[in-house]
Design a protein around this motif. Structure first.
Motif, short mmCIF file in Angstrom:
data_model
loop_
_atom_site.label_atom_id
_atom_site.label_comp_id
_atom_site.label_asym_id
_atom_site.label_seq_id
_atom_site.Cartn_x
_atom_site.Cartn_y
_atom_site.Cartn_z
N HIS A 22 81.88 42.38 74.38
CA HIS A 22 80.78 42.13 73.19
C HIS A 22 81.44 41.67 72.00
O HIS A 22 81.41 42.50 70.90
N ASP A 25 84.07 43.49 70.05
CA ASP A 25 83.74 44.74 68.86
C ASP A 25 83.47 45.93 69.63
O ASP A 25 82.75 45.91 70.53
N ARG A 28 79.74 47.65 69.59
CA ARG A 28 78.67 47.12 70.10
C ARG A 28 78.82 47.27 71.41
O ARG A 28 77.78 47.11 72.43
N HIS A 139 67.69 37.70 67.81
CA HIS A 139 68.96 37.69 67.24
C HIS A 139 70.39 37.73 67.91
O HIS A 139 71.25 38.39 67.90
N TRP A 142 74.15 37.98 67.59
CA TRP A 142 74.97 39.25 67.69
C TRP A 142 76.03 38.63 69.01
O TRP A 142 76.90 39.45 69.42
N SER A 219 81.04 48.87 61.76
CA SER A 219 80.39 47.90 62.86
C SER A 219 78.89 48.46 63.22
O SER A 219 77.92 47.89 63.27
N TYR A 223 75.32 46.99 62.90
CA TYR A 223 74.58 46.67 64.10
C TYR A 223 73.25 47.28 63.99
O TYR A 223 72.31 46.99 64.65
#
Ligand SMILES: [Fe+2]
Ligand SMILES: [Fe+2]
Length: 273
Positions: A22, A25, A28, A139, A142, A219, A223
């Motif tokens: 992802h 990251d 995430r 979104h 991301w 993060s 997020y």
């Protein structure tokens, strides 16, 4: 009335993907992996609950819902299969699925109860997934740096969650389910869903040895709580469920329809009802 369409996803899930698929990251990835780990067993529960609800309806009502439920079951069964393949890769990467065991331990508590309880628990879960789906589809930034086939998997699933977001809810209403129990089940489901998600995400992070890194939590903050973050953007939509007169169709389903329209090469429609 349009019914959920079953689509076969045309992506390769046999080829291994990067551990931090992802966007590189760790948070995430751990968070999304956790969600995926809940799907095969969770979605089987939704299928079983809605099927049992359909059976408990008077015959004429049952006929009215038959095609809708068939589409719902077909979609969730396909999600289960696809996420099981994805989860197999996670297993090969050494991640342990602790969420499944937590669901398995809890399921017997519903046995022997009125079918409406399981349908209400499903409707609450489906609201959660629809809210999450609406957020993901609006979104997509991301997912910019994510392996395209995996981004496709998440967006396809999100689009179908939006498409069938009313099914369990409508079956609950047709069964004469009331507002009080609907709200009560949302509170219970919220508690279980969030604690399970936290436990599984933590387990995934721990497996990578990154749970105490500042960058991991930075993060997580952006997020979840940043301007485009999940909690910040979705809290109101989640809370709407408690409103009298709430219906899932009041949420905007167009981001899902748009994604499906624009990505016809990613799937084939298996059944049109
Ligand atoms: Fe699903
Ligand atoms: Fe669903």
């Amino acid at each position: 009335m349009t019914h959920p369409v079953v689509r076969r996803l045309l992506i390769d899930l046999e080829t291994p993907f990067a551990r931090h698929w992802h966007g590189g990251d760790v948070f995430r990835t751990a968070f999304s992996n956790a969600l995926s780990m809940s799907f095969p067993l969770g979605e089987q529960f939704f299928i079983d609950s809605v099927r049992a609800g359909l059976k408990a309806l008077p015959e004429s009502e049952g006929e009215r819902f038959a095609a809708e439920v068939q589409g719902f079951v077909g979609q969730e069964a396909t999600h289960r299969r696809v996420h099981a393949l994805f989860n197999l890769q996670l297993e090969r990467q050494g991640y342990a699925n602790v969420w499944e065991e937590r669901i398995r331990r809890r399921l017997p508590q519903l046995q022997g109860l009125d079918a409406r309880h399981a349908v209400a628990a499903t409707a609450a879960n489906e609201h959660f997934t629809a809210v999450l789906a609406g957020w993901l589809l609006s979104h997509t930034e991301w997912f910019t740096d994510t392996e395209p086939r995996l981004a496709t998997m998440w967006m396809w699933h999100a689009s179908e969650e939006l498409e069938h977001r009313s099914t369990a809810f409508d079956v609950y209403l047709a069964l004469g389910g009331n507002q009080r129990w609907r709200a009560r089940w949302m509170r219970i489901v919220t508690w279980y869903f969030l604690s399970d998600l936290a436990v599984q995400t933590w387990s995934n992070l721990k497996h990578d040895g990154v749970q105490w890194r500042w960058s991991t939590w930075k993060s997580a903050l952006s997020y979840l709580f940043g301007r485009a973050g999940l909690v910040r953007c979705s809290f109101g939509a989640w809370r709407a469920y408690f409103r009298r007169g709430f219906h899932p169709s009041q949420a905007d389903g167009s981001p899902g329809r748009r994604w499906l329209d624009e990505h016809r090469e990613a799937y084939t429609a298996v059944g049109q009802h």
